[in-house]
Design a protein around this motif. Structure first.
Motif, PDB file in Angstrom:
ATOM      1  N   HIS A   1       5.198   2.486  -7.313  1.00 50.52           N
ATOM      2  CA  HIS A   1       6.064   3.583  -7.769  1.00 50.52           C
ATOM      3  C   HIS A   1       5.295   4.891  -7.977  1.00 50.52           C
ATOM      4  N   VAL A   2       3.983   4.874  -7.825  1.00 53.57           N
ATOM      5  CA  VAL A   2       3.197   6.101  -8.042  1.00 53.57           C
ATOM      6  C   VAL A   2       3.088   6.879  -6.732  1.00 53.57           C
ATOM      7  N   PRO A   3       3.686   8.065  -6.655  1.00 58.77           N
ATOM      8  CA  PRO A   3       3.604   8.819  -5.410  1.00 58.77           C
ATOM      9  C   PRO A   3       2.211   9.405  -5.176  1.00 58.77           C
ATOM     10  N   VAL A   4       1.799   9.386  -3.926  1.00 59.35           N
ATOM     11  CA  VAL A   4       0.525  10.002  -3.517  1.00 59.35           C
ATOM     12  C   VAL A   4       0.861  11.140  -2.565  1.00 59.35           C
ATOM     13  N   TYR A   5       0.552  12.368  -2.987  1.00 58.26           N
ATOM     14  CA  TYR A   5       0.780  13.525  -2.135  1.00 58.26           C
ATOM     15  C   TYR A   5      -0.533  13.901  -1.481  1.00 58.26           C
ATOM     16  N   THR A   6      -0.437  14.396  -0.267  1.00 62.03           N
ATOM     17  CA  THR A   6      -1.645  14.835   0.414  1.00 62.03           C
ATOM     18  C   THR A   6      -1.378  16.169   1.074  1.00 62.03           C
TER      19      THR A   6
ATOM     20  N   ALA B   1      -0.899   6.021 -18.273  1.00 56.72           N
ATOM     21  CA  ALA B   1      -0.219   5.714 -17.014  1.00 56.72           C
ATOM     22  C   ALA B   1      -0.360   6.873 -16.030  1.00 56.72           C
ATOM     23  N   VAL B   2      -0.662   6.563 -14.786  1.00 56.95           N
ATOM     24  CA  VAL B   2      -0.778   7.576 -13.738  1.00 56.95           C
ATOM     25  C   VAL B   2       0.611   7.926 -13.231  1.00 56.95           C
ATOM     26  N   GLU B   3       0.925   9.216 -13.133  1.00 63.74           N
ATOM     27  CA  GLU B   3       2.233   9.632 -12.629  1.00 63.74           C
ATOM     28  C   GLU B   3       2.210   9.920 -11.133  1.00 63.74           C
ATOM     29  N   SER B   4       1.141  10.557 -10.663  1.00 64.92           N
ATOM     30  CA  SER B   4       1.043  10.857  -9.229  1.00 64.92           C
ATOM     31  C   SER B   4      -0.376  11.290  -8.894  1.00 64.92           C
ATOM     32  N   LEU B   5      -0.684  11.306  -7.598  1.00 63.37           N
ATOM     33  CA  LEU B   5      -1.971  11.807  -7.109  1.00 63.37           C
ATOM     34  C   LEU B   5      -1.707  12.932  -6.114  1.00 63.37           C
ATOM     35  N   LEU B   6      -2.640  13.879  -6.059  1.00 69.65           N
ATOM     36  CA  LEU B   6      -2.627  14.907  -5.013  1.00 69.65           C
ATOM     37  C   LEU B   6      -4.030  14.929  -4.400  1.00 69.65           C
ATOM     38  N   LEU B   7      -4.094  14.559  -3.125  1.00 72.02           N
ATOM     39  CA  LEU B   7      -5.408  14.385  -2.485  1.00 72.02           C
ATOM     40  C   LEU B   7      -5.522  15.250  -1.241  1.00 72.02           C
ATOM     41  N   ALA B   8      -6.678  15.866  -1.065  1.00 74.58           N
ATOM     42  CA  ALA B   8      -6.936  16.564   0.195  1.00 74.58           C
ATOM     43  C   ALA B   8      -6.972  15.517   1.312  1.00 74.58           C
ATOM     44  N   GLU B   9      -6.478  15.928   2.477  1.00 73.77           N
ATOM     45  CA  GLU B   9      -6.370  14.970   3.578  1.00 73.77           C
ATOM     46  C   GLU B   9      -7.697  14.269   3.872  1.00 73.77           C
ATOM     47  N   ASN B  10      -8.788  15.028   3.787  1.00 76.11           N
ATOM     48  CA  ASN B  10     -10.078  14.432   4.152  1.00 76.11           C
ATOM     49  C   ASN B  10     -10.636  13.494   3.073  1.00 76.11           C
ATOM     50  N   ARG B  11      -9.955  13.342   1.943  1.00 80.39           N
ATOM     51  CA  ARG B  11     -10.407  12.402   0.906  1.00 80.39           C
ATOM     52  C   ARG B  11      -9.661  11.064   0.975  1.00 80.39           C
ATOM     53  N   LEU B  12      -8.609  10.993   1.785  1.00 82.77           N
ATOM     54  CA  LEU B  12      -7.788   9.776   1.809  1.00 82.77           C
ATOM     55  C   LEU B  12      -8.596   8.534   2.188  1.00 82.77           C
ATOM     56  N   GLU B  13      -9.382   8.688   3.244  1.00 85.22           N
ATOM     57  CA  GLU B  13     -10.068   7.505   3.759  1.00 85.22           C
ATOM     58  C   GLU B  13     -11.016   6.895   2.723  1.00 85.22           C
ATOM     59  N   GLY B  14     -11.803   7.768   2.062  1.00 84.32           N
ATOM     60  CA  GLY B  14     -12.764   7.276   1.073  1.00 84.32           C
ATOM     61  C   GLY B  14     -12.108   6.634  -0.146  1.00 84.32           C
TER      62      GLY B  14
ATOM     63  N   MET C   1       0.858  -1.214   0.000  1.00 88.64           N
ATOM     64  CA  MET C   1       0.000   0.000   0.000  1.00 88.64           C
ATOM     65  C   MET C   1       0.884   1.250   0.000  1.00 88.64           C
ATOM     66  N   VAL C   2       0.580   2.149  -0.946  1.00 87.30           N
ATOM     67  CA  VAL C   2       1.349   3.388  -1.076  1.00 87.30           C
ATOM     68  C   VAL C   2       1.138   4.268   0.161  1.00 87.30           C
ATOM     69  N   GLN C   3       2.229   4.789   0.693  1.00 88.11           N
ATOM     70  CA  GLN C   3       2.127   5.664   1.857  1.00 88.11           C
ATOM     71  C   GLN C   3       2.047   7.122   1.389  1.00 88.11           C
ATOM     72  N   PRO C   4       0.950   7.849   1.708  1.00 83.11           N
ATOM     73  CA  PRO C   4       0.850   9.239   1.234  1.00 83.11           C
ATOM     74  C   PRO C   4       1.944  10.117   1.839  1.00 83.11           C
ATOM     75  N   VAL C   5       2.431  11.056   1.038  1.00 80.15           N
ATOM     76  CA  VAL C   5       3.462  12.004   1.450  1.00 80.15           C
ATOM     77  C   VAL C   5       2.790  13.344   1.725  1.00 80.15           C
ATOM     78  N   ALA C   6       2.870  13.825   2.949  1.00 79.79           N
ATOM     79  CA  ALA C   6       2.219  15.092   3.290  1.00 79.79           C
ATOM     80  C   ALA C   6       3.014  16.268   2.723  1.00 79.79           C
ATOM     81  N   VAL C   7       2.314  17.172   2.053  1.00 81.83           N
ATOM     82  CA  VAL C   7       2.933  18.382   1.495  1.00 81.83           C
ATOM     83  C   VAL C   7       2.405  19.569   2.285  1.00 81.83           C
TER      84      VAL C   7
END
Lengths: 272, 272
Positions: free
Chosen positions: B75-80, B51-64, B1-7
């Motif tokens: 290898h796909v980074p997830v930023y939050t 191909a997906v390069e990365s995601l940027l998600l608001a913190e409150n959308r992670l759970e859903g 499971m990809v670990q989100p990176v907090a920005v």
């Protein structure tokens, strides 16, 4: 021919109804609505249900509308302004440069509206449609395919909101409509008036192409996502649009276009 | 499971592709596009063309979205980010709180795209459609009714523009498409590939309901207002949608929905 009155002060009290158009439209106006753009203005001027109170036109739009102005009743004031003054009055850049204020009419009761329709009437019933683009698109299709009326439940948004009229390209000014209370009350009003009620739903039992109209027919549409209430689906003929793509359901305005096409097409084919 | 990176810094270089999304989308990006919202993200993640390069998600959308994140390649980074940081990065309030960057693929030649299609393929040809809502709506319908491909002339706007993808509810990511040059070149490519070409027009000679598909069929759509070029109409079978209302023509996305409905409906009926 009406002589345009030049407005140079955005605070001029004569153009009060045009001030802060966007905010006031969103809270809803009791007795008036705003029409925007040339296409909608021309529909407004050739219909008789809604009386025009005044026009506000950018100076550079006057010439292209000279035929409209020539036909306008002499008691309707036409205000004109430069682009900067017009934007200042309205509160945002009004690219089309054409606005009109018209008077709403009291809505008839559903029973009054429906009882006056022909024996082969085709009516739409909108339940829970809160999106102005969709409601505008549905009125455009209703006008194109000659639907006789539209019933709206309480949760469906105002067809006379500026953007809904614009998306309808004026169809919202042409197709008679009224409010019918809850979705349940809307269904009951249709039933009292002898309508066969078809409910469009992705889970509908009959494919649209097999439905034959017999007498007065109503077509119910619900919001994308929630769809029509289960209670409504339980007591109506449910109809579905077969799709081969295995993909998401259609946009509700597109759905209305397909259903109106099918139900009016079949009618003409049967009469051959 | 990809670990989100907090920005926490809007200037963080890792989220560079998300900066000033609106302006950069409007000038067009060479190798990437932006997908927005949960529905589109889910379509993006289950297709294989882009191909997906990365995601940027608001913190409150992670759970859903935990099921999406669980299925994402490692290898796909997830930023939050918090809502304020996300808005600062993107340059406007990004209500949906869900963005993805994906890679465009080189477009095939029209000949390559068309030659690989089945013998009963149904293809749309878009000529001069400069409105992202309409192009998005057409791709939604193309996906819903299982159209095999879409050809675009040079004047038609980008189906991978953020808003077009959103209106298509992801259909733009599913239905194969390519550019075909001028409208004339588009028609010639269809002809080389053995397609029967139907051109939809308010002045079309045959009513849509009487058209039978024989083999590969293409449906051409032009912009509301100008319609298809006269040169295209002169050398194709022109088809019209009969309307009883005597009102303005239909929206072009609605038109595509009606035509796709009719042409795929008839096919299933014929095969009974």
């Amino acid at each position: 021919m009406v002589q345009p009155v030049a407005v140079t002060d955005p605070e001029d009290p004569r153009i009060e109804p045009y001030r802060a158009v966007r905010e006031r439209d969103l809270v809803g106006r009791e007795h008036r609505f705003v029409a925007e753009g040339e296409v909608v203005l021309r529909v407004l001027l050739r219909q008789e249900r809604f009386a025009v109170e005044s026009l506000l036109l950018a100076e550079n739009r006057l010439e292209g509308l000279s035929d409209c102005l020539a036909a306008l009743p002499s008691h309707v004031p036409v205000y004109t302004a430069g682009r900067a003054v017009m934007d200042a009055i309205v509160g945002f850049p009004i690219h089309r440069g054409i606005l009109a204020i018209a008077r709403r009419e009291p809505l008839p009761s559903p029973d009054d509206l429906l009882s006056g329709l022909p024996e082969d009437a085709l009516v739409l019933g909108l339940i829970g449609l809160a999106n102005h683009d969709n409601v505008g698109g549905i009125f455009r299709n209703a006008a194109a395919f000659g639907a006789d009326a539209v019933l709206l439940d309480d949760a469906t948004c105002d067809p006379l909101y500026r953007k809904a009229i614009r998306v309808s390209v004026g169809g919202a000014l042409l197709v008679p409509f009224t409010r019918a209370g809850t979705g349940q009350a809307l269904v009951e009003a249709l039933r009292r008036a002898g309508f066969e009620i078809l409910a469009l739903s992705p889970s509908g039992r009959e494919p649209l192409g097999q439905v034959r109209r017999r007498g007065r027919t109503a077509l119910l549409l619900g919001a994308e996502g929630p769809g029509l209430p289960a209670s409504v689906l339980a007591e109506t003929r449910t109809v579905t649009i077969p799709m081969s793509g295995g993909f998401d359901s259609l946009n509700v305005a597109t759905t209305s276009g397909i259903a109106l096409y099918e139900l009016t097409r079949r009618e003409s084919a049967d009469s051959c």
